[in-house]
Design an enzyme around this catalytic site. Structure first.
Site, PDB file in Angstrom:
ATOM      1  N   ARG A 285       0.594  -0.978  -0.034  1.00  0.00           N
ATOM      2  CA  ARG A 285       0.223   0.292   0.293  1.00  0.00           C
ATOM      3  C   ARG A 285       1.116   1.539  -0.554  1.00  0.00           C
ATOM      4  O   ARG A 285       1.786   1.488   1.055  1.00  0.00           O
ATOM      5  CB  ARG A 285      -0.741  -0.149   1.550  1.00  0.00           C
ATOM      6  CG  ARG A 285      -2.246   1.053   0.780  1.00  0.00           C
ATOM      7  CD  ARG A 285      -2.328   0.716   2.255  1.00  0.00           C
ATOM      8  NE  ARG A 285      -3.733   1.401   3.007  1.00  0.00           N
ATOM      9  CZ  ARG A 285      -3.922   2.667   3.841  1.00  0.00           C
ATOM     10  NH1 ARG A 285      -2.491   3.129   4.710  1.00  0.00           N
ATOM     11  NH2 ARG A 285      -4.813   3.421   4.073  1.00  0.00           N
TER      12      ARG A 285
ATOM     13  N   GLU B 228      -6.070  -1.341   7.153  1.00  0.00           N
ATOM     14  CA  GLU B 228      -4.600  -0.548   8.079  1.00  0.00           C
ATOM     15  C   GLU B 228      -4.662  -1.859   9.385  1.00  0.00           C
ATOM     16  O   GLU B 228      -6.080  -1.380  10.199  1.00  0.00           O
ATOM     17  CB  GLU B 228      -5.081   0.399   8.736  1.00  0.00           C
ATOM     18  CG  GLU B 228      -5.073   1.582   7.364  1.00  0.00           C
ATOM     19  CD  GLU B 228      -4.754   3.574   8.049  1.00  0.00           C
ATOM     20  OE1 GLU B 228      -4.485   3.548   9.173  1.00  0.00           O
ATOM     21  OE2 GLU B 228      -4.763   4.454   6.911  1.00  0.00           O
TER      22      GLU B 228
ATOM     23  N   GLU C 202      -9.649   6.983   5.029  1.00  0.00           N
ATOM     24  CA  GLU C 202     -10.881   7.082   6.620  1.00  0.00           C
ATOM     25  C   GLU C 202     -11.592   8.056   6.262  1.00  0.00           C
ATOM     26  O   GLU C 202     -11.632   9.639   7.383  1.00  0.00           O
ATOM     27  CB  GLU C 202      -9.281   7.154   7.654  1.00  0.00           C
ATOM     28  CG  GLU C 202      -8.235   6.039   7.619  1.00  0.00           C
ATOM     29  CD  GLU C 202      -7.922   5.966   9.051  1.00  0.00           C
ATOM     30  OE1 GLU C 202      -7.574   4.634   9.619  1.00  0.00           O
ATOM     31  OE2 GLU C 202      -7.223   6.952   9.531  1.00  0.00           O
TER      32      GLU C 202
END
Length: 386
Positions: free
Chosen positions: A81, A282, A171
């Site tokens: 990522r 995450e 997020e």
């Protein structure tokens, strides 16, 4: 408990052997009963070039020096990522640095998950600032998001490192590109329509930039790993607005997002409710409460770990946590728990979260303070790995 380097080296001959010493909840035994495979076993390594520039050397469990991505790939990691900011402070991950890291990922045989923050610097649930050079009015901002995303994806493809998965925002539980796309701005009202229009613009741009015949998945990423109600609230709105996407991404840090049992319940519900696969995009877990750079950490001796009685803040406790996370994902119905990404497992002391600041997660890495791999790197393995 901290393992000696000699003990860690023994793990190369008998992977995970130390995990059955009784210090954690028997993850090696569970491994023998894995019946499926996690198709995603990845890590966000966006700080890696800066750490190398700061002089950090990474070593595998056997002591051999290698680039961090090569160490993780050797243990089974198949995805990297990479975050990208629009105009960050010098040295931090702008597009040029992200492209260079993508070359390393592909050379190591890893796929790429691209994480554009749509911001000049950090974007997370507490802040999602519009880049300084971008417009703020919704029509122009949508056009900019679409064009920026299209160009970004094209640039990765043009250097023969096409993006395999892209998340539109980072997020984005409270929206993105504030205040225009902030869901509930201080002035009152809600901006769901503006927010979902911006999401659609990002998805459209990504698909326009993706090469023909190359498969690229689109992820929507929030930070509600163990929060079933919060996840339903968000994705009910997003699906009602007909935002096209392929994968649900969740941040899951136990100190904020609950127990593994809560994570399991939420992932299972999401698959049943939205018919989309899920990824823990995450996560991180402490291997010590010590502070590697002496400047402060997010997790310390007073931190409550929801499953800390089973997985204490030790090297073996961290490894046990990742084994338990694997089990959670493998138990998601219909093989829809695709896998996980550890967040910045290489972020040892040497680079701050901003210039001059601390490495606030240096006790939640998968390398010790000197860059030596910890037992948790075995979590990247395939089920039939030796």
């Amino acid at each position: 408990m901290t393992l000696s380097r000699t003990a860690r080296r023994l793990l190369t001959a008998v992977p995970l052997a130390a995990l059955v010493l009784g210090t954690v909840a028997a993850p090696a035994q569970a491994r023998n009963h894995e019946t499926g495979a996690l198709s995603i076993r990845g890590a966000d390594l966006s700080f890696l070039p800066q750490l190398e520039e700061a002089g950090v050397t990474f070593r595998d469990v056997n002591g051999k020096a290698k680039p961090a991505e090569r160490i993780l790939e050797k243990h089974g990691a198949d995805y990297m990522r990479i975050r990208v900011w629009v105009d960050p402070p010098a040295g931090y991950t702008d597009e040029t640095r992200a492209l260079a890291l993508a070359k390393r990922a592909k050379k190591a045989g890893m796929k790429i998950l691209l994480d554009p923050h749509y911001s000049d610097f950090w974007a997370d649930p507490s802040k999602q600032p519009i880049p300084a050079g971008w417009p703020t009015a919704l029509p122009a901002l949508k056009d900019t998001v679409r064009a920026y995303t299209r160009s970004l994806v094209q640039d990765f493809a043009n250097q023969h490192t096409p993006v395999d998965m892209i998340q539109v925002g980072n997020e984005i539980t409270g929206g993105m590109l504030w205040p225009t796309g902030q869901l509930y701005p201080p002035g009152g009202g809600d901006h769901w329509a503006a927010f979902t229009d911006l999401l659609k613009a990002g998805v459209t741009g990504a698909k326009e930039g993706n090469p023909r015949h190359h498969e690229m998945k689109v992820m929507i990423h929030i930070d509600r790993g163990g929060d079933l109600g919060g996840t339903q609230w968000f994705f009910d709105h997003v699906t009602a607005a007909k935002v096209p996407f392929d994968v649900i991404g969740q941040s899951y840090y136990p100190i904020w997002h609950g127990s593994l049992a809560q994570l399991q319940a939420n992932l299972d519900d999401s698959v049943a409710r939205y018919h989309k696969p899920v990824v823990v995009v995450e996560t991180a877990y402490p291997w010590t409460y010590a502070d590697g750079d002496g400047k402060g950490n997010i997790v310390g001796p007073g931190t409550v770990l929801p499953d800390g009685d089973q997985y204490p803040a030790t090297e073996l406790g961290q490894a046990g946590f990742f084994e338990a996370l694997r089990r959670v994902l493998l138990q998601v119905p219909d093989g829809m728990g695709l896998g996980f990404f550890d967040w910045e497992p290489e972020w040892v002391p040497g680079v701050g979260w901003q210039p001059g600041a601390e490495a606030s997660n240096d006790n939640m890495t998968q390398f010790d303070f000197t860059g030596h791999a910890l037992p948790s790197v075995y979590a990247y393995r395939k089920p039939d790995a030796s």
